[in-house]
Design a protein around this motif. Structure first.
Motif, mmCIF file in Angstrom:
data_model
loop_
_atom_site.group_PDB
_atom_site.id
_atom_site.type_symbol
_atom_site.label_atom_id
_atom_site.label_comp_id
_atom_site.label_asym_id
_atom_site.label_seq_id
_atom_site.Cartn_x
_atom_site.Cartn_y
_atom_site.Cartn_z
ATOM 1 N N ALA A 56 0.817 -1.214 0.000
ATOM 2 C CA ALA A 56 0.000 0.000 0.000
ATOM 3 C C ALA A 56 0.850 1.263 0.000
ATOM 4 N N ALA A 122 -5.980 -4.840 5.121
ATOM 5 C CA ALA A 122 -5.579 -3.541 4.580
ATOM 6 C C ALA A 122 -6.579 -3.068 3.537
ATOM 7 N N LEU A 126 -8.752 0.358 3.825
ATOM 8 C CA LEU A 126 -8.636 1.382 2.793
ATOM 9 C C LEU A 126 -9.982 1.666 2.129
ATOM 10 N N ALA A 181 -3.103 0.053 6.942
ATOM 11 C CA ALA A 181 -2.790 -0.573 5.648
ATOM 12 C C ALA A 181 -1.314 -0.920 5.515
#
Length: 202
Positions: A56, A122, A126, A181
């Motif tokens: 990420a 994650a 997000l 993340a």
């Protein structure tokens, strides 16, 4: 980290000079402070992108995302404080709207490029932050800004509320990116050593 430290060392005194100048009605240091702040955010983005083990963060659009959301948050803070500094105008409101749309576009591109490359937790974090950014931090503030045109005294309150929402959504997105993340991808060995086996370079 070194670039960020250099930018921060220059930013703090120039930022303080800009704040003092604004109080005294002298804005000579405002643009240097803004440019240094932009350089500081750029350095932060590059530092995140350098973490190759975190999917990420290493995405090239991470730098653009941090810059885009920081510019939008700066404009949001301007409108949040508008009741105190008394400045505004249609041009600045339109610029705020453009920055919100640009931030949303960068986010959509960033998220699409991450498809299938981040851990499930994650991805969920997000996506949750992304929904807040697109709805609460973009669509709703744009509606409030549009409703404020020609609304007289109510326009100030609507613009301030738009600033609050846009600022909160951007801050939450960055908080999520860093703390929710940041899953390490792990490591892969192309060749696994076998005990007792020898390999000679030919």
């Amino acid at each position: 980290m070194t670039r960020e430290a250099v930018a921060a060392t220059a930013l703090f005194p120039v930022g303080m000079a800009a704040a003092a100048g604004a109080h005294l009605g002298v804005g000579a240091a405002a643009w240097p402070a803004a440019l240094l702040a932009l350089a500081f955010i750029y350095c932060q983005g590059r530092m995140l992108q350098a973490a190759r083990g975190i999917a990420a963060w290493r995405e090239p659009l991470t730098v653009a995302l941090l810059i885009g959301t920081s510019l939008a948050e700066g404009a949001a803070l301007f409108w949040l404080l508008q009741p105190w500094h008394g400045q505004g105008g249609t041009g600045r409101a339109l610029l705020f709207g453009v920055l919100l749309l640009a931030r949303a576009a960068i986010w959509v591109g960033y998220r699409q490029r991450l498809a299938g490359r981040v851990a499930a937790r994650a991805r969920a974090a997000l996506d949750r932050a992304g929904r807040m950014l697109l709805v609460g931090g973009t669509a709703v503030p744009l509606v409030l800004l549009a409703a404020g045109f020609g609304a007289g005294v109510a326009a100030t309150a609507l613009a301030a509320l738009a600033g609050v929402l846009a600022l909160a959504a951007g801050a939450y997105l960055k908080f999520t990116l860093i703390t929710r993340a940041g899953y390490n991808q792990g490591f892969a060995l192309k060749e696994v050593p076998v005990r007792g086996a020898r390999r000679f370079a030919g």
